[in-house]
Scaffold this motif. Structure first.
Motif, PDB file in Angstrom:
ATOM      1  N   ASN A 155       0.829  -1.211   0.000  1.00  0.00           N
ATOM      2  CA  ASN A 155       0.000   0.000   0.000  1.00  0.00           C
ATOM      3  C   ASN A 155       0.858   1.252   0.000  1.00  0.00           C
ATOM      4  O   ASN A 155       1.918   1.298   0.624  1.00  0.00           O
ATOM      5  CB  ASN A 155      -0.876   0.027   1.251  1.00  0.00           C
ATOM      6  N   GLY A 156       0.367   2.293  -0.665  1.00  0.00           N
ATOM      7  CA  GLY A 156       1.051   3.573  -0.602  1.00  0.00           C
ATOM      8  C   GLY A 156       0.862   4.392  -1.857  1.00  0.00           C
ATOM      9  O   GLY A 156       0.231   3.944  -2.814  1.00  0.00           O
ATOM     10  N   MET A 157       1.404   5.600  -1.810  1.00  0.00           N
ATOM     11  CA  MET A 157       1.436   6.457  -2.985  1.00  0.00           C
ATOM     12  C   MET A 157       2.747   6.176  -3.704  1.00  0.00           C
ATOM     13  O   MET A 157       3.821   6.258  -3.097  1.00  0.00           O
ATOM     14  CB  MET A 157       1.355   7.922  -2.569  1.00  0.00           C
ATOM     15  N   TYR A 158       2.652   5.864  -4.971  1.00  0.00           N
ATOM     16  CA  TYR A 158       3.823   5.531  -5.761  1.00  0.00           C
ATOM     17  C   TYR A 158       4.208   6.717  -6.634  1.00  0.00           C
ATOM     18  O   TYR A 158       3.380   7.242  -7.389  1.00  0.00           O
ATOM     19  CB  TYR A 158       3.559   4.293  -6.609  1.00  0.00           C
ATOM     20  N   PHE A 159       5.463   7.088  -6.529  1.00  0.00           N
ATOM     21  CA  PHE A 159       5.985   8.225  -7.270  1.00  0.00           C
ATOM     22  C   PHE A 159       7.037   7.767  -8.270  1.00  0.00           C
ATOM     23  O   PHE A 159       7.887   6.930  -7.953  1.00  0.00           O
ATOM     24  CB  PHE A 159       6.622   9.241  -6.323  1.00  0.00           C
ATOM     25  N   CYS A 160       6.977   8.358  -9.435  1.00  0.00           N
ATOM     26  CA  CYS A 160       8.001   8.157 -10.443  1.00  0.00           C
ATOM     27  C   CYS A 160       9.035   9.273 -10.300  1.00  0.00           C
ATOM     28  O   CYS A 160       8.671  10.426 -10.026  1.00  0.00           O
ATOM     29  CB  CYS A 160       7.338   8.211 -11.820  1.00  0.00           C
ATOM     30  N   ALA A 161      10.287   8.941 -10.475  1.00  0.00           N
ATOM     31  CA  ALA A 161      11.355   9.929 -10.359  1.00  0.00           C
ATOM     32  C   ALA A 161      12.347   9.751 -11.487  1.00  0.00           C
ATOM     33  O   ALA A 161      12.545   8.635 -11.990  1.00  0.00           O
ATOM     34  CB  ALA A 161      12.065   9.788  -9.015  1.00  0.00           C
ATOM     35  N   ALA A 162      12.967  10.852 -11.876  1.00  0.00           N
ATOM     36  CA  ALA A 162      13.939  10.825 -12.966  1.00  0.00           C
ATOM     37  C   ALA A 162      15.161  11.647 -12.603  1.00  0.00           C
ATOM     38  O   ALA A 162      15.047  12.671 -11.922  1.00  0.00           O
ATOM     39  CB  ALA A 162      13.313  11.358 -14.251  1.00  0.00           C
ATOM     40  N   GLY A 163      16.311  11.188 -13.046  1.00  0.00           N
ATOM     41  CA  GLY A 163      17.548  11.902 -12.814  1.00  0.00           C
ATOM     42  C   GLY A 163      18.322  12.063 -14.099  1.00  0.00           C
ATOM     43  O   GLY A 163      18.218  11.222 -15.004  1.00  0.00           O
ATOM     44  N   THR A 164      19.097  13.119 -14.188  1.00  0.00           N
ATOM     45  CA  THR A 164      19.853  13.405 -15.398  1.00  0.00           C
ATOM     46  C   THR A 164      21.259  12.836 -15.367  1.00  0.00           C
ATOM     47  O   THR A 164      22.041  13.052 -16.280  1.00  0.00           O
ATOM     48  CB  THR A 164      19.916  14.921 -15.638  1.00  0.00           C
ATOM     49  N   ARG A 165      21.578  12.122 -14.321  1.00  0.00           N
ATOM     50  CA  ARG A 165      22.870  11.458 -14.217  1.00  0.00           C
ATOM     51  C   ARG A 165      22.670   9.959 -14.116  1.00  0.00           C
ATOM     52  O   ARG A 165      21.682   9.493 -13.554  1.00  0.00           O
ATOM     53  CB  ARG A 165      23.639  11.976 -12.995  1.00  0.00           C
ATOM     54  N   ILE A 166      23.627   9.215 -14.667  1.00  0.00           N
ATOM     55  CA  ILE A 166      23.552   7.768 -14.558  1.00  0.00           C
ATOM     56  C   ILE A 166      23.955   7.373 -13.147  1.00  0.00           C
ATOM     57  O   ILE A 166      25.076   7.644 -12.711  1.00  0.00           O
ATOM     58  CB  ILE A 166      24.465   7.089 -15.584  1.00  0.00           C
ATOM     59  N   GLN A 167      23.037   6.759 -12.443  1.00  0.00           N
ATOM     60  CA  GLN A 167      23.321   6.306 -11.088  1.00  0.00           C
ATOM     61  C   GLN A 167      23.790   4.860 -11.110  1.00  0.00           C
ATOM     62  O   GLN A 167      23.268   4.036 -11.843  1.00  0.00           O
ATOM     63  CB  GLN A 167      22.075   6.435 -10.213  1.00  0.00           C
ATOM     64  N   LEU A 168      24.765   4.576 -10.287  1.00  0.00           N
ATOM     65  CA  LEU A 168      25.182   3.197 -10.145  1.00  0.00           C
ATOM     66  C   LEU A 168      24.046   2.382  -9.540  1.00  0.00           C
ATOM     67  O   LEU A 168      23.188   2.927  -8.825  1.00  0.00           O
ATOM     68  CB  LEU A 168      26.423   3.109  -9.261  1.00  0.00           C
ATOM     69  N   GLN A 169      24.064   1.124  -9.810  1.00  0.00           N
ATOM     70  CA  GLN A 169      22.995   0.246  -9.345  1.00  0.00           C
ATOM     71  C   GLN A 169      22.763   0.388  -7.847  1.00  0.00           C
ATOM     72  O   GLN A 169      21.625   0.391  -7.370  1.00  0.00           O
ATOM     73  CB  GLN A 169      23.343  -1.202  -9.692  1.00  0.00           C
ATOM     74  N   ALA A 170      23.826   0.542  -7.086  1.00  0.00           N
ATOM     75  CA  ALA A 170      23.711   0.619  -5.629  1.00  0.00           C
ATOM     76  C   ALA A 170      22.994   1.883  -5.164  1.00  0.00           C
ATOM     77  O   ALA A 170      22.573   1.965  -4.007  1.00  0.00           O
ATOM     78  CB  ALA A 170      25.098   0.543  -5.006  1.00  0.00           C
ATOM     79  N   ARG A 171      22.869   2.877  -6.049  1.00  0.00           N
ATOM     80  CA  ARG A 171      22.258   4.145  -5.638  1.00  0.00           C
ATOM     81  C   ARG A 171      20.913   4.398  -6.314  1.00  0.00           C
ATOM     82  O   ARG A 171      20.324   5.461  -6.129  1.00  0.00           O
ATOM     83  CB  ARG A 171      23.204   5.300  -5.953  1.00  0.00           C
TER      84      ARG A 171
END
Length: 126
Positions: free
Chosen positions: A90-106
């Motif tokens: 349950n919850g509110m689901y948010f989509c997010a976007a970043g302009t940098r390639i994040q490593l898998q761990a982040r």
């Protein structure tokens, strides 16, 4: 400018499935990493799933094996397939976007994302 619009949130019984979509309706934005985050009233936002431009993915332990994140770059669409739903999803689901390639761990770290949608609600009943 990145403009994220989520859809697909609904009410479902435990064991059911939902498919969330996030469309980047802005002009070519060059996003390199995208993710889904969940927030419940009274709790901190948590990363659920993320994907980078290399196709690397990351999932929280609570959804691993049940949720699948995918990206259709041609349609600027991010999808979260949610199977075998549980009440704790349950919850509110948010989509997010970043302009940098994040490593898998982040990929599940919300601080690394620049843009956020308005959210779509998911309710799972037992």
């Amino acid at each position: 400018q990145v403009q994220l619009v989520e859809s697909g949130g609904d009410s479902v019984q435990a064991g059911g499935s939902l498919r969330l979509s996030c469309v980047d309706s802005g002009p070519a934005s060059g996003t390199q990493s995208m993710g889904w985050f969940r927030q419940v009233v009274g709790k901190e936002r948590e990363g659920v799933a993320g994907i980078n431009a290399f196709g690397d993915t990351a999932y929280s332990d609570s959804v691993k094996g049940r949720f699948t994140i995918s990206q259709d770059n041609g349609k600027n669409t991010l999808t979260l397939q949610m199977d075998n739903e549980r009440p704790e999803d349950n919850g509110m689901y948010f989509c997010a976007a970043g302009t940098r390639i994040q490593l898998q761990a982040r990929l599940l770290d919300g601080q690394d994302y620049n843009y956020w949608g308005q959210g779509t609600p998911v309710t799972v009943s037992s």
